[in-house]
Design a protein around this motif. Structure first.
Motif, PDB file in Angstrom:
ATOM      1  N   TYR A 110     -12.961 -52.783  -5.687  1.00  0.00           N
ATOM      2  CA  TYR A 110     -11.444 -53.580  -5.710  1.00  0.00           C
ATOM      3  C   TYR A 110     -10.980 -53.253  -7.321  1.00  0.00           C
ATOM      4  CZ  TYR A 110      -8.601 -57.386  -7.533  1.00  0.00           C
ATOM      5  OH  TYR A 110      -7.537 -58.011  -8.151  1.00  0.00           O
ATOM      6  N   VAL A 111     -11.926 -52.804  -8.132  1.00  0.00           N
ATOM      7  CA  VAL A 111     -11.380 -52.562  -9.599  1.00  0.00           C
ATOM      8  C   VAL A 111     -10.416 -51.300  -9.240  1.00  0.00           C
ATOM      9  CG1 VAL A 111     -11.935 -51.490 -11.941  1.00  0.00           C
ATOM     10  CG2 VAL A 111     -13.258 -53.690 -10.824  1.00  0.00           C
ATOM     11  N   MET A 112     -11.072 -50.295  -8.592  1.00  0.00           N
ATOM     12  CA  MET A 112     -10.310 -48.926  -8.182  1.00  0.00           C
ATOM     13  C   MET A 112      -9.008 -49.239  -7.576  1.00  0.00           C
ATOM     14  SD  MET A 112     -10.522 -45.606  -8.605  1.00  0.00           S
ATOM     15  CE  MET A 112     -10.221 -43.932  -7.520  1.00  0.00           C
ATOM     16  N   ALA A 113      -9.163 -50.130  -6.513  1.00  0.00           N
ATOM     17  CA  ALA A 113      -7.805 -50.237  -5.615  1.00  0.00           C
ATOM     18  C   ALA A 113      -6.939 -50.915  -6.609  1.00  0.00           C
ATOM     19  CB  ALA A 113      -8.324 -51.220  -4.693  1.00  0.00           C
ATOM     20  N   GLY A 114      -7.185 -51.868  -7.363  1.00  0.00           N
ATOM     21  CA  GLY A 114      -6.231 -52.781  -8.006  1.00  0.00           C
ATOM     22  C   GLY A 114      -5.486 -51.699  -8.998  1.00  0.00           C
ATOM     23  N   SER A 115      -6.153 -50.589  -9.601  1.00  0.00           N
ATOM     24  CA  SER A 115      -5.281 -49.829 -10.456  1.00  0.00           C
ATOM     25  C   SER A 115      -4.477 -48.566  -9.832  1.00  0.00           C
ATOM     26  CB  SER A 115      -6.223 -49.100 -11.195  1.00  0.00           C
ATOM     27  OG  SER A 115      -7.166 -48.314 -10.549  1.00  0.00           O
ATOM     28  N   MET A 116      -4.831 -48.489  -8.643  1.00  0.00           N
ATOM     29  CA  MET A 116      -4.232 -47.113  -7.669  1.00  0.00           C
ATOM     30  C   MET A 116      -3.329 -47.712  -6.856  1.00  0.00           C
ATOM     31  SD  MET A 116      -5.772 -44.653  -9.154  1.00  0.00           S
ATOM     32  CE  MET A 116      -5.634 -43.234  -8.107  1.00  0.00           C
ATOM     33  N   LEU A 117      -3.264 -49.034  -6.184  1.00  0.00           N
ATOM     34  CA  LEU A 117      -2.416 -49.230  -5.211  1.00  0.00           C
ATOM     35  C   LEU A 117      -1.237 -50.095  -5.721  1.00  0.00           C
ATOM     36  CD1 LEU A 117      -4.750 -48.314  -3.535  1.00  0.00           C
ATOM     37  CD2 LEU A 117      -4.562 -50.121  -2.158  1.00  0.00           C
ATOM     38  N   VAL A 118      -0.689 -49.607  -6.787  1.00  0.00           N
ATOM     39  CA  VAL A 118       0.451 -50.199  -7.313  1.00  0.00           C
ATOM     40  C   VAL A 118       1.764 -49.485  -7.188  1.00  0.00           C
ATOM     41  CG1 VAL A 118      -1.073 -51.529  -9.052  1.00  0.00           C
ATOM     42  CG2 VAL A 118      -0.479 -49.451  -9.613  1.00  0.00           C
ATOM     43  N   GLU A 119       2.847 -49.946  -7.488  1.00  0.00           N
ATOM     44  CA  GLU A 119       4.017 -49.400  -7.384  1.00  0.00           C
ATOM     45  C   GLU A 119       4.332 -48.075  -8.467  1.00  0.00           C
ATOM     46  OE1 GLU A 119       8.781 -50.327  -7.698  1.00  0.00           O
ATOM     47  OE2 GLU A 119       7.305 -51.987  -7.771  1.00  0.00           O
TER      48      GLU A 119
END
Length: 245
Positions: free
Chosen positions: A123-132
């Motif tokens: 989740y930590v990785m996804a939270g930083s990579m899946l952003v506008e």
């Protein structure tokens, strides 16, 4: 933590699936980068106390995939040797069409390119990579789906290491003396705030945009970048970054 121990840390990029071998052959002295504390890692090393909480999420590109069951028969990827791989292998649906890849960024790329229907990553990785503004902004975390239980990040050292107790003491002191809180306040940072971070390496500068800030007494003062980002930036051991407004 390094300053408290009187040592200077050197950072080395490794293949995550070989992390235990890297540690035990003395190619590295510690495993730190988002390492989930598991029974398997406890069997090969001495582990610090937990410093951060994480969990595994399913990332998809096609909105038609809304449940784990909807992914039946589709290619699913995760970083080899990761907690994501373990979560997939424990799931009867996802494990049937699982394919390991070298890194979490490779897993995202497979979904982005259509070679895989979904990936399971931190989740930590996804939270930083899946952003506008990021390469993977058109991917999304499957809603209301969390694989397995919450995990704890820790630091692994070789069996019999005499540094584990000192590291635990250093982390506890940084929390107790308010250092972590002070740093967050100094830079005016709030949990889940989006910032940019500038680094200078090899005579050139690079700015990481859309960096997600995580603030907690349990968290370490560090910025996570994956292998591809490190290579692209020409990152070297001890590289420091500047938080931009």
């Amino acid at each position: 933590t390094g300053e408290k121990l009187g040592v200077t840390a050197e950072f080395k990029v490794i293949t995550w699936g070989q992390k235990e071998n890297e540690l035990n052959t003395k190619s590295i002295d510690a495993i730190w980068n988002g390492m989930t504390i598991t029974d398997a890692i406890k069997n090969v090393g001495d582990i610090s106390g937990a410093y951060m909480t994480n969990y595994q999420v399913v990332v998809v590109k096609d909105a038609k995939y809304t449940t784990v069951e909807s992914l039946a028969g589709q290619t699913i990827v995760a970083e080899q040797g990761s907690a994501g791989e373990s979560a997939i292998q424990a799931n009867a649906t996802l494990s049937k069409s699982y394919k390991p890849v070298e890194s979490q960024s490779d897993a995202l790329l497979q979904v982005q390119s259509g070679q895989a229907a979904a990936c399971v990553i931190d989740y930590v990785m996804a939270g930083s990579m899946l952003v506008e503004g990021k390469t993977y902004s058109n991917l999304s975390i499957m809603k209301d789906v969390k694989l397995g239980d919450d995990e704890s990040y820790g630091i692994a050292f070789r069996k019999g290491s005499d540094i584990v107790a000192a590291v635990n003491t250093a982390i506890s002191e940084l929390v107790a003396d308010g250092t972590v809180k002070t740093i967050a306040e100094k830079y005016g940072l709030q949990d889940k705030q989006i910032v940019s971070v500038k680094i200078d390496s090899n005579g050139r500068s690079l700015v990481f945009g859309d960096v997600v800030v995580r603030v907690s007494p349990k968290y370490a003062l560090a910025m996570h970048i994956d292998t591809d980002e490190s290579n692209a930036a020409g990152a070297t051991p001890g590289l420091m970054g500047e938080i931009l407004a």
